[in-house]
Design a protein around this motif. Structure first.
Motif, PDB file in Angstrom:
ATOM      1  N   UNK A   1      16.903 -39.619 -18.690  1.00 38.97           N
ATOM      2  CA  UNK A   1      15.728 -39.159 -17.944  1.00 38.97           C
ATOM      3  C   UNK A   1      15.266 -40.229 -16.984  1.00 38.97           C
ATOM      4  N   UNK A   2      14.201 -39.943 -16.263  1.00 41.45           N
ATOM      5  CA  UNK A   2      13.731 -40.926 -15.274  1.00 41.45           C
ATOM      6  C   UNK A   2      12.223 -40.896 -15.131  1.00 41.45           C
ATOM      7  N   UNK A   3      11.689 -42.084 -14.922  1.00 38.94           N
ATOM      8  CA  UNK A   3      10.266 -42.233 -14.614  1.00 38.94           C
ATOM      9  C   UNK A   3      10.169 -43.057 -13.346  1.00 38.94           C
ATOM     10  N   UNK A   4       9.403 -42.570 -12.364  1.00 37.45           N
ATOM     11  CA  UNK A   4       9.215 -43.338 -11.126  1.00 37.45           C
ATOM     12  C   UNK A   4       7.808 -43.916 -11.084  1.00 37.45           C
ATOM     13  N   UNK A   5       7.717 -45.151 -10.632  1.00 39.59           N
ATOM     14  CA  UNK A   5       6.409 -45.771 -10.441  1.00 39.59           C
ATOM     15  C   UNK A   5       6.422 -46.593  -9.163  1.00 39.59           C
ATOM     16  N   UNK A   6       5.254 -46.758  -8.578  1.00 41.22           N
ATOM     17  CA  UNK A   6       5.127 -47.642  -7.420  1.00 41.22           C
ATOM     18  C   UNK A   6       3.737 -48.242  -7.468  1.00 41.22           C
ATOM     19  N   UNK A   7       3.653 -49.551  -7.211  1.00 39.03           N
ATOM     20  CA  UNK A   7       2.316 -50.145  -7.175  1.00 39.03           C
ATOM     21  C   UNK A   7       2.193 -51.177  -6.070  1.00 39.03           C
ATOM     22  N   UNK A   8       0.946 -51.370  -5.687  1.00 37.20           N
ATOM     23  CA  UNK A   8       0.599 -52.417  -4.733  1.00 37.20           C
ATOM     24  C   UNK A   8      -0.227 -53.439  -5.485  1.00 37.20           C
ATOM     25  N   UNK A   9       0.149 -54.700  -5.371  1.00 38.37           N
ATOM     26  CA  UNK A   9      -0.642 -55.775  -5.960  1.00 38.37           C
ATOM     27  C   UNK A   9      -1.513 -56.376  -4.860  1.00 38.37           C
ATOM     28  N   UNK A  10      -2.815 -56.364  -5.087  1.00 46.69           N
ATOM     29  CA  UNK A  10      -3.757 -56.843  -4.071  1.00 46.69           C
ATOM     30  C   UNK A  10      -4.220 -58.252  -4.416  1.00 46.69           C
ATOM     31  N   UNK A  11      -4.159 -59.136  -3.439  1.00 44.79           N
ATOM     32  CA  UNK A  11      -4.645 -60.494  -3.619  1.00 44.79           C
ATOM     33  C   UNK A  11      -5.826 -60.769  -2.703  1.00 44.79           C
ATOM     34  N   UNK A  12      -5.640 -61.656  -1.710  1.00 40.66           N
ATOM     35  CA  UNK A  12      -6.739 -61.958  -0.783  1.00 40.66           C
ATOM     36  C   UNK A  12      -7.150 -60.706   0.008  1.00 40.66           C
ATOM     37  N   UNK A  13      -8.324 -60.754   0.601  1.00 39.84           N
ATOM     38  CA  UNK A  13      -8.825 -59.602   1.354  1.00 39.84           C
ATOM     39  C   UNK A  13      -8.024 -59.371   2.628  1.00 39.84           C
ATOM     40  N   UNK A  14      -7.299 -60.376   3.076  1.00 43.34           N
ATOM     41  CA  UNK A  14      -6.526 -60.262   4.321  1.00 43.34           C
ATOM     42  C   UNK A  14      -5.367 -61.247   4.232  1.00 43.34           C
ATOM     43  N   UNK A  15      -4.427 -61.129   5.152  1.00 41.34           N
ATOM     44  CA  UNK A  15      -3.372 -62.136   5.240  1.00 41.34           C
ATOM     45  C   UNK A  15      -4.015 -63.489   5.570  1.00 41.34           C
TER      46      UNK A  15
ATOM     47  N   UNK B   1      -3.572 -67.903   6.276  1.00 36.69           N
ATOM     48  CA  UNK B   1      -2.721 -68.999   6.732  1.00 36.69           C
ATOM     49  C   UNK B   1      -2.371 -69.863   5.518  1.00 36.69           C
ATOM     50  N   UNK B   2      -1.065 -70.072   5.332  1.00 36.97           N
ATOM     51  CA  UNK B   2      -0.643 -70.790   4.126  1.00 36.97           C
ATOM     52  C   UNK B   2      -0.929 -72.290   4.192  1.00 36.97           C
ATOM     53  N   UNK B   3      -1.367 -72.777   5.359  1.00 39.90           N
ATOM     54  CA  UNK B   3      -1.831 -74.158   5.414  1.00 39.90           C
ATOM     55  C   UNK B   3      -3.291 -74.230   5.009  1.00 39.90           C
ATOM     56  N   UNK B   4      -4.113 -73.425   5.627  1.00 42.89           N
ATOM     57  CA  UNK B   4      -5.554 -73.466   5.350  1.00 42.89           C
ATOM     58  C   UNK B   4      -5.877 -72.984   3.941  1.00 42.89           C
ATOM     59  N   UNK B   5      -5.078 -72.057   3.446  1.00 39.94           N
ATOM     60  CA  UNK B   5      -5.401 -71.464   2.149  1.00 39.94           C
ATOM     61  C   UNK B   5      -4.369 -71.727   1.057  1.00 39.94           C
ATOM     62  N   UNK B   6      -3.254 -72.349   1.432  1.00 41.68           N
ATOM     63  CA  UNK B   6      -2.215 -72.603   0.427  1.00 41.68           C
ATOM     64  C   UNK B   6      -2.725 -73.557  -0.642  1.00 41.68           C
ATOM     65  N   UNK B   7      -2.670 -73.120  -1.877  1.00 40.17           N
ATOM     66  CA  UNK B   7      -3.274 -73.852  -2.992  1.00 40.17           C
ATOM     67  C   UNK B   7      -4.350 -72.971  -3.584  1.00 40.17           C
ATOM     68  N   UNK B   8      -5.560 -73.001  -2.988  1.00 39.34           N
ATOM     69  CA  UNK B   8      -6.641 -72.195  -3.572  1.00 39.34           C
ATOM     70  C   UNK B   8      -6.376 -70.691  -3.581  1.00 39.34           C
ATOM     71  N   UNK B   9      -5.669 -70.178  -2.567  1.00 39.67           N
ATOM     72  CA  UNK B   9      -5.513 -68.717  -2.480  1.00 39.67           C
ATOM     73  C   UNK B   9      -4.420 -68.210  -3.405  1.00 39.67           C
ATOM     74  N   UNK B  10      -4.728 -67.143  -4.106  1.00 39.10           N
ATOM     75  CA  UNK B  10      -3.715 -66.485  -4.920  1.00 39.10           C
ATOM     76  C   UNK B  10      -2.695 -65.845  -3.975  1.00 39.10           C
ATOM     77  N   UNK B  11      -1.411 -65.983  -4.307  1.00 40.72           N
ATOM     78  CA  UNK B  11      -0.346 -65.421  -3.476  1.00 40.72           C
ATOM     79  C   UNK B  11       0.244 -64.199  -4.195  1.00 40.72           C
ATOM     80  N   UNK B  12       0.005 -63.007  -3.655  1.00 40.96           N
ATOM     81  CA  UNK B  12       0.490 -61.803  -4.333  1.00 40.96           C
ATOM     82  C   UNK B  12       2.003 -61.777  -4.522  1.00 40.96           C
TER      83      UNK B  12
END
Lengths: 457, 457
Positions: free
Chosen positions: A200-214, A216-227
C-alpha cells in the motif's frame, strides 16, 4: 474457438500493433501537472476511438480531474473487467533523457528491440497488450470469447482521486466476475508473473517554516534557525542505522511472511544481483536481516521523494531560507492502516520541532492499504497455466514493491477480486528518464492475454 | 573649505540624488547568473557615465567575468580609495516580492520613507551615498578636498573571482593611503557604526550520488539507497545539539574575543530583541553560551544555503532520485584558514558516506579569511567623530557577521588598510525579497561621507 489462429494473427500484425501504440505514446498525458490537462484528455479520446474500432461500446466519462474511459463488449461467457491507466509520470529531469520522451521509437539495443518513450512500460504499452489481444480475437473470430468491460483511468500517477467516487457512482455498470489489471512486471527476465500481494502507499508533504523571510547568512548565520538544517535533522531521524523506520508504532501492523512464502520467493527466479546492477546499487540500504526481495515486497518503507529549499541556481547565494520542503511516500504492508501511519508520522515530525520552527502539512494526499490477492480462485491457476505455455517457463505468484490501490478498491467498492498480470522488466526505467518497454514484452504480452482469455472461458 | 555649504547642498539636492539612484537600481545586474551578463555590463557603463559627470577620469575595465569600473580625481590631499559593488543578489523567490525588484520606487511606510527594490541597500544605495557626497563637494567647491580613486566591482555577490587578479595587475594604479568601503550596516537604528572585524567565508557545493538513475520508490524502495535521506543524515551530522559544528578541527584557529571587546559590544546599542523580531525568530539557534552578537560577529558558522533533489513539482512522484545537491557557506573568524576548513569539511562528508554513495565537489568556489581592521590609525577616530556629529550619537566600532573579503585583499595585495562605514539597517532584507533602504540612511549617509571627507583632510 481456435487460439492458434489468434496467436498467428498477433504475430502477423505486430508492426501494425506497435504503430497503434506509438499513437498513444505521443500524447503527453502527464496527470500530476495541470499544464498537461488537454493532453490527458486527448489520450482519453484516443482510447475511446481505439475501443470503437474494436466494436466496443465506449465512452469518455468526465470526473472532477481527468476522464475515465469505459467500454463494454460481448454478451456471453464470463464477465471480465480489464483495467489500465493511460496517464504517465512527469518527465523531469528532462535533461537526462537521451531523446524527446513523447517522440517514441523502436531502438535496436544489442540485438534486442525496445520501445523508447515515457509511458512505454507504465502503463500504455502494457494496456495495449490487452487491446491488441482483443483486436486479434475479433479479427479472427468476429467476437471475443467472453464479456469484457474496459476501464481506463487517467489519474493513476497522481493518486486516483476520482477513482473510488467513480466506481461507487457506477458500481452496477462496472461490477464483473473478476478484474484483470496489467500494470505490473515480471519477477525476472522471461519469468511470467502473477502478483499475489502489493504494498500500500501513504503520501505526505510538509513545509518546515523557520525565519519569517529569507535571511542573509552573514548577518543572521548563527542566531537564525536554518530550516534546511532542521529538515535534514528531521529526515535523518526517520531511520535508525539498521534501516528501520523509527516512527512510533510504524511496525505494529506489519505481518511477517510465512516460511512457505519465503521459500517460494527464494526460487521464483528473482535475480538479486541483476536487480541491484540495473539500478547501479552496490549494497542494500533496506532493513537488516531481510532479503532484498523481502525488503521490496513484504517490508514497509518511508522514502523521501522530493526535498528542497534555498538557492538552487548557478553560483551561490548566501541565504538562510524561510522554508524547507519535503515530499514523502510510505509503502505499507500487512494490516498497516494509512490513516494511523499518517498520524504517527506527523506526530514524529512534530515531536522533532525546535528553535521556533513549525510545520504545515498538505492535507490533500491519499493513502491506500496493502492488498493480498485471492489466489484460491480457479482463474489464478488457469491464468498461470496459460502464461507458462506462452513463456515456456512455469509462471509464478510473486509480491510487488509497488502500490496499485485499484486492486484494493475493486474489492472494497465492488466486492470483486482482481488478478494482476504484467510484462514489465526491472530495467524498464519506469518513472525515470529513458523509460522503455521490450518489444518482446509487448509481443508475448499480447499473446499471453490471448491465451489467458482462452483459459478463462 | 566649508562643510556646511556642502551639507546644505546635499539637503537641497536629495530628490535629484534619489532620481539618479533609481537609474542605477533599474539595471538588473545579477552577477551570479550568466543570463544577466548584459545588464551587469550596462550598470558598469552607467557608473562610468556618472563618474564622468563628476569630472572623474573613469573607465570600464574588462575582466574574464564582469567589468570593473575605475576612476581617478584630484591631485592633492590624502589619497583615498573608495570601493563599492554594483552587482546584486538574484531575486528568487520572485513570487515573494510585493513588486518588480527592478522597478524601484519610494514608499511611505508608517511615516518613514524607504526606497524599495533589489540592490537598494546592498550595495547600490550605499555606493551612491559616496557618489552624491562627492557631487555636492564638487558642486559647492569645484573640487574634492582630497585625491580619490574609485573602484566599483560587479562580482561581489558571486565571490569576486576577478578581483584579486585585477588588483594585482593594477596595483600601482589602485594603491592609496586608505580604502573606504561602504557595504556594511549600522548596529542599531540611528547608531553610526564602523566595522572593526568581519567574518571570512568559505563556499562549498557538492552532489551526493546514489543509484545510477532515478528509481521507482515502489520497485526499489527499501533496497535502494536514497540520496535525499543520506544527504539529510550528512547535513544533520554537521552540528551537535548545542549548535556547535562537529567537523574535526573546525574551532582550532578560532580566537575567543577579549573581555574588553565583549564589554564594548554589550553597550554598542545592538538590540537583540529587535534583531530577532525583524527576522521572525523566537529563540537563538547558534552556539550555546554565546550572546547573539557574539554568535553573529565572533563565532564561525556552517550554513546550508541550498538543498535539493527529487521531485518538486505539483502533485507527487514516487521517485528515489539518483542525486542530491547541497550548497554550503561557512563564516570564518580569527585565524581560521579557508583551505584548511575546506579540507576538514570534505573529509567529514566523505567519512559519512555509506551504502555505495559517492560525492562530487565543486572545485571552483572561493574562500577568504576573517579580517580585523587597523583601528589604531588616526583616520578611524577622525571618521568616528564625523559620524557622531552627523547622527548626534556616539559612533561605535562593531563587528560584522557578513564577509567582505575585499578588506582582506586590500591588505594582502596592496598593503592598504580599509575602513568600513555603512548605513544599512538590519531590517533592509538584503538578499531577500522586498529589499529596501531607508531614505534617511541614504540622505544622512551622503551627509556622513561629506563629513568624513572633511575630517580625513
Amino acid at each position: 474457438m481456435s487460439l492458434d489462429a489468434v496467436l498467428t494473427k498477433i504475430d502477423d500484425d505486430l508492426d501494425a500493433s506497435l504503430d497503434r501504440l506509438m499513437g498513444l505514446l505521443k500524447l503527453q498525458s502527464v496527470s500530476t501537472d495541470p499544464a498537461y490537462k488537454d493532453e490527458v484528455n486527448k489520450a482519453a479520446d484516443w482510447l475511446v476511438e481505439d475501443l470503437k474500432s474494436l466494436g466496443v461500446d465506449a465512452s469518455k466519462r468526465d470526473t472532477p480531474m481527468h476522464p475515465m474511459v469505459v467500454g463494454h463488449v460481448g454478451n456471453s461467457g464470463p464477465h471480465l473487467l480489464f483495467y489500465g491507466h493511460y496517464d504517465v509520470q512527469p518527465v523531469d529531469p528532462i535533461e537526462l533523457w537521451d531523446h524527446d520522451p513523447f517522440a517514441p521509437f523502436i531502438e535496436d539495443r544489442d540485438g534486442k528491440k525496445v520501445i523508447r518513450g515515457r509511458g512505454t512500460s507504465d502503463d500504455k504499452g502494457q494496456l495495449m497488450t490487452f487491446m491488441e489481444a482483443c483486436r486479434a480475437w475479433i479479427a479472427v473470430h468476429g467476437e471475443l470469447p467472453c464479456r469484457i468491460t474496459f476501464l481506463f483511468e487517467g489519474e493513476e500517477e497522481t493518486g486516483s482521486p476520482s477513482l473510488v467516487p467513480f466506481m461507487e457512482a457506477n458500481a452496477d455498470e462496472l461490477k464483473a466476475d473478476l478484474a484483470l489489471i496489467c500494470d505490473t512486471g515480471m519477477v525476472a527476465q522471461g519469468v511470467p508473473s502473477i502478483a499475489s500481494q502489493l504494498r500500500g502507499m501513504l503520501k505526505e508533504e510538509f513545509v518546515l517554516h523557520g525565519p519569517a523571510m529569507d535571511l542573509h547568512s552573514g548577518h543572521y548565520g548563527g542566531p537564525a534557525v536554518n530550516p534546511l538544517k532542521e529538515i535534514s535533522r528531521i529526515i535523518a531521524s526517520f531511520h535508525d542505522d539498521d534501516g528501520r523506520v523509527t516512527i512510533d508504532g510504524f511496525y505494529d501492523d506489519v505481518i511477517e511472511i510465512g516460511d512457505n512464502l519465503k521459500a517460494q520467493w527464494k526460487t521464483c527466479g528473482f535475480d538479486e544481483a541483476e536487480y541491484m546492477q540495473n539500478a547501479g546499487l552496490t549494497e542494500s540500504a533496506g532493513e537488516k536481516n531481510y532479503s532484498i526481495l523481502e525488503q521490496q515486497w513484504s517490508r514497509p518503507t518511508l522514502e523521501i521523494n522530493g526535498l528542497w529549499g534555498g538557492y538552487q541556481g548557478a553560483g551561490s547565494k548566501t541565504v538562510i531560507p524561510a522554508d524547507a520542503h519535503c515530499k514523502i511516500t510510505c509503502r505499507l504492508v500487512g494490516d498497516m492502516d494509512p490513516d494511523k501511519i499518517r498520524i504517527a508520522l506527523r506526530k514524529h515530525v512534530e515531536s522533532q520541532l525546535r528553535l521556533g520552527t513549525s510545520v504545515t502539512w498538505d492535507n490533500d494526499l491519499e493513502g491506500a492499504p496493502a492488498s493480498v490477492m485471492n489466489t484460491d480462485r480457479p482463474e489464478f491457476e488457469q491464468a498461470r497455466q496459460a502464461l507458462s505455455n506462452e513463456w515456456d517457463r512455469e509462471a509464478v505468484f510473486v509480491g510487488m514493491g509497488g502500490s496499485i490501490p485499484i486492486a484494493g478498491h475493486f474489492k472494497t467498492v465492488l466486492d470483486m477480486d482482481a488478478m494482476l498480470i504484467g510484462f514489465a522488466s526491472e530495467d524498464d526505467r519506469i518513472h525515470s528518464p529513458n523509460e522503455k518497454y521490450d518489444v518482446e514484452a509487448f509481443h508475448k504480452g499480447t499473446r499471453s492475454w490471448a491465451r489467458v482469455l482462452a483459459a478463462l472461458t
